[in-house]
Design a protein around this motif. Sequence first.
Motif, mmCIF file in Angstrom:
data_model
loop_
_atom_site.group_PDB
_atom_site.id
_atom_site.type_symbol
_atom_site.label_atom_id
_atom_site.label_comp_id
_atom_site.label_asym_id
_atom_site.label_seq_id
_atom_site.Cartn_x
_atom_site.Cartn_y
_atom_site.Cartn_z
ATOM 1 N N GLU A 24 0.832 -1.217 0.000
ATOM 2 C CA GLU A 24 0.000 0.000 0.000
ATOM 3 C C GLU A 24 0.859 1.257 0.000
ATOM 4 O OE1 GLU A 24 0.481 -2.065 2.455
ATOM 5 O OE2 GLU A 24 0.900 -0.873 4.243
ATOM 6 N N LYS A 25 2.119 1.137 0.377
ATOM 7 C CA LYS A 25 3.064 2.275 0.334
ATOM 8 C C LYS A 25 4.199 1.993 -0.653
ATOM 9 C CE LYS A 25 1.004 4.790 3.442
ATOM 10 N NZ LYS A 25 0.304 6.026 3.034
ATOM 11 N N LEU A 26 3.906 1.162 -1.640
ATOM 12 C CA LEU A 26 4.892 0.790 -2.671
ATOM 13 C C LEU A 26 6.197 0.295 -2.048
ATOM 14 C CD1 LEU A 26 4.281 3.590 -5.353
ATOM 15 C CD2 LEU A 26 3.212 1.348 -5.150
ATOM 16 N N LYS A 61 4.312 -3.489 -9.085
ATOM 17 C CA LYS A 61 4.618 -2.100 -9.443
ATOM 18 C C LYS A 61 5.924 -1.583 -8.869
ATOM 19 C CE LYS A 61 2.088 2.234 -9.079
ATOM 20 N NZ LYS A 61 0.853 2.882 -8.666
ATOM 21 N N ALA A 65 9.909 1.994 -3.131
ATOM 22 C CA ALA A 65 9.777 3.385 -3.616
ATOM 23 C C ALA A 65 10.501 4.378 -2.725
ATOM 24 C CB ALA A 65 8.301 3.748 -3.752
ATOM 25 N N ASP A 68 10.701 5.949 3.843
ATOM 26 C CA ASP A 68 9.336 6.396 4.094
ATOM 27 C C ASP A 68 9.306 7.922 4.268
ATOM 28 O OD1 ASP A 68 6.539 5.045 5.243
ATOM 29 O OD2 ASP A 68 6.939 7.110 5.817
ATOM 30 N N ILE A 69 8.661 8.589 3.314
ATOM 31 C CA ILE A 69 8.692 10.061 3.306
ATOM 32 C C ILE A 69 7.893 10.630 4.481
ATOM 33 C CG2 ILE A 69 8.139 12.135 1.949
ATOM 34 C CD1 ILE A 69 8.712 10.461 -0.587
ATOM 35 N N GLU A 70 6.872 9.877 4.919
ATOM 36 C CA GLU A 70 6.094 10.355 6.087
ATOM 37 C C GLU A 70 7.001 10.502 7.305
ATOM 38 O OE1 GLU A 70 2.295 7.884 5.452
ATOM 39 O OE2 GLU A 70 2.165 8.695 7.503
ATOM 40 N N LEU A 72 10.294 10.765 7.254
ATOM 41 C CA LEU A 72 11.319 11.787 6.993
ATOM 42 C C LEU A 72 10.765 13.184 7.215
ATOM 43 C CD1 LEU A 72 13.012 10.566 3.667
ATOM 44 C CD2 LEU A 72 13.974 10.525 5.987
ATOM 45 N N PHE A 108 9.447 0.212 -9.342
ATOM 46 C CA PHE A 108 10.166 1.385 -8.845
ATOM 47 C C PHE A 108 11.284 0.997 -7.881
ATOM 48 C CE2 PHE A 108 5.882 3.305 -9.633
ATOM 49 C CZ PHE A 108 6.283 4.210 -10.605
ATOM 50 N N LEU A 110 13.473 3.580 -6.179
ATOM 51 C CA LEU A 110 13.750 5.014 -6.068
ATOM 52 C C LEU A 110 14.348 5.317 -4.700
ATOM 53 C CD1 LEU A 110 10.399 6.326 -7.620
ATOM 54 C CD2 LEU A 110 12.628 6.070 -8.748
ATOM 55 N N GLY A 111 15.263 6.271 -4.653
ATOM 56 C CA GLY A 111 15.848 6.676 -3.376
ATOM 57 C C GLY A 111 16.405 5.470 -2.633
ATOM 58 N N ILE A 140 16.491 16.935 0.056
ATOM 59 C CA ILE A 140 17.428 16.171 0.889
ATOM 60 C C ILE A 140 18.503 15.498 0.026
ATOM 61 C CG2 ILE A 140 15.934 15.797 2.896
ATOM 62 C CD1 ILE A 140 15.193 13.059 1.684
HETATM 63 N N1 COA Z 1 7.285 7.015 1.321
HETATM 64 C C1 COA Z 1 6.033 6.939 1.831
HETATM 65 N N2 COA Z 1 4.962 6.641 1.080
HETATM 66 C C2 COA Z 1 5.180 6.402 -0.227
HETATM 67 C C3 COA Z 1 6.443 6.475 -0.815
HETATM 68 C C4 COA Z 1 7.535 6.783 0.013
HETATM 69 N N3 COA Z 1 8.788 6.833 -0.443
HETATM 70 N N4 COA Z 1 6.316 6.213 -2.139
HETATM 71 C C5 COA Z 1 5.014 5.987 -2.346
HETATM 72 N N5 COA Z 1 4.312 6.118 -1.201
HETATM 73 C C6 COA Z 1 2.877 5.947 -0.981
HETATM 74 C C7 COA Z 1 2.081 7.121 -1.537
HETATM 75 O O1 COA Z 1 2.088 8.204 -0.602
HETATM 76 C C8 COA Z 1 0.730 6.484 -1.686
HETATM 77 O O2 COA Z 1 0.139 6.379 -0.408
HETATM 78 P P1 COA Z 1 -1.423 6.813 -0.190
HETATM 79 O O3 COA Z 1 -2.172 5.886 -1.095
HETATM 80 O O4 COA Z 1 -1.658 6.539 1.260
HETATM 81 O O5 COA Z 1 -1.513 8.232 -0.599
HETATM 82 C C9 COA Z 1 1.070 5.073 -2.131
HETATM 83 O O6 COA Z 1 2.402 4.846 -1.729
HETATM 84 C C10 COA Z 1 0.986 4.880 -3.632
HETATM 85 O O7 COA Z 1 1.812 5.853 -4.247
HETATM 86 P P2 COA Z 1 1.307 6.845 -5.410
HETATM 87 O O8 COA Z 1 2.202 8.056 -5.376
HETATM 88 O O9 COA Z 1 -0.149 7.077 -5.281
HETATM 89 O O10 COA Z 1 1.598 5.950 -6.693
HETATM 90 P P3 COA Z 1 1.922 6.484 -8.154
HETATM 91 O O11 COA Z 1 1.900 5.279 -9.029
HETATM 92 O O12 COA Z 1 1.062 7.622 -8.522
HETATM 93 O O13 COA Z 1 3.425 7.040 -8.095
HETATM 94 C C11 COA Z 1 5.758 6.948 -7.456
HETATM 95 C C12 COA Z 1 4.491 6.161 -7.813
HETATM 96 C C13 COA Z 1 6.823 5.948 -7.026
HETATM 97 C C14 COA Z 1 6.236 7.719 -8.689
HETATM 98 C C15 COA Z 1 5.447 7.947 -6.324
HETATM 99 O O14 COA Z 1 4.798 7.249 -5.284
HETATM 100 C C16 COA Z 1 6.668 8.602 -5.741
HETATM 101 O O15 COA Z 1 7.212 9.529 -6.345
HETATM 102 N N6 COA Z 1 7.110 8.163 -4.543
HETATM 103 C C17 COA Z 1 8.219 8.750 -3.833
HETATM 104 C C18 COA Z 1 9.536 8.348 -4.451
HETATM 105 C C19 COA Z 1 10.685 9.035 -3.741
HETATM 106 O O16 COA Z 1 10.835 10.236 -3.771
HETATM 107 N N7 COA Z 1 11.495 8.229 -3.055
HETATM 108 C C20 COA Z 1 12.649 8.717 -2.347
HETATM 109 C C21 COA Z 1 12.319 8.939 -0.926
HETATM 110 S S1 COA Z 1 13.739 9.518 -0.026
#
Ligand code: COA
Length: 261
Positions: A24-26, A61, A65, A68-70, A72, A108, A110-111, A140
């Motif tokens: 749910e949070k990828l 998917k 990802a 956890d940005i929350e 951070l 994904f 990422l980060g 950051i």
């Molecule tokens: N931390 C916390 N939650 C995250 C997350 C992260 N790094 N990446 C994704 N999520 C959560 C989203 O907030 C969302 O939660 P919600 O449904 O409660 O709102 C859920 O995962 C699904 O993500 P969503 O953004 O809706 O999917 P998307 O397909 O539209 O986009 C991404 C996918 C990966 C492009 C996008 O989620 C994203 O940019 N994530 C952050 C990536 C990032 O910056 N990572 C480095 C962190 S230091």
Amino acid sequence: MSPAHIQINDAVDRVVTITISRPEKLNALNAQTLGEIEAAFEGVATDSRVGAVILTGAGPKSFVAGADIEGLAKASPIGAREIALHGQRVFRRIETCGKPVIAAVNGFALGGGLELAMACTVRVASTNAKLGQPEVKLGIVPGFGGTQRLPLLVGRGRAMEMLLTGEPITATEAYRIGLVNHVVEPEQLLDKAKEIALKMLANAPVALALTMEAVDVGLACGLEQGLQFEATAFGLSAATEDKREGTQAFLEKRKAKFSGK
Ligand code: COA
């Protein structure tokens, strides 16, 4: 108590699969998930039934990802430093577990997700993977090793472009620049990771562990000390039963049967 955010499958053919599972949070890495990964790799390091690990993410998917940005968003400077140190320690545990770890990057990365994949021994990506270090977009700096491992894998210039634009790259591009070792269709990803793990596991376990350590020492300390360590590791490997078996099997024109001793 079984972990909440990772799944650990029983070893098959000495290969254990660890799946990061917060779909749910990828599969973003919060403190609990990091702690569970650390405990899992502590187990990997000490369990002689495990020869190699496949590390992947739950769902079609995302591998991971990011951090956890929350968490951070709420962190103080000291708290953010603690988060970085925690992630770095966990990823170093993966890197030094003494067994090959194959990242199966299923979407994904990422980060912290790419940083996690880079702490693994090799990386296989599915065609739908997107890999990047988007931290600068959040104001950051990468905190789980991205500024260090990315240039080691792809060179300074390419690393700088990825780190400073924050833009993700495709699996094909990641393959072209050497960030991932293979790209396969999503349905072939775990099979490909297993195929690589099994090829490695056909070899002598102590030799595998010492080879990984020698590469690590050389990258950390430079050529001179790396070569010294290599010679010592070479000598140490010559003291194993598996060295006797490996060389003897070659001379007798048969397949070696390694015992890990
Ligand atoms: N931390 C916390 N939650 C995250 C997350 C992260 N790094 N990446 C994704 N999520 C959560 C989203 O907030 C969302 O939660 P919600 O449904 O409660 O709102 C859920 O995962 C699904 O993500 P969503 O953004 O809706 O999917 P998307 O397909 O539209 O986009 C991404 C996918 C990966 C492009 C996008 O989620 C994203 O940019 N994530 C952050 C990536 C990032 O910056 N990572 C480095 C962190 S230091």
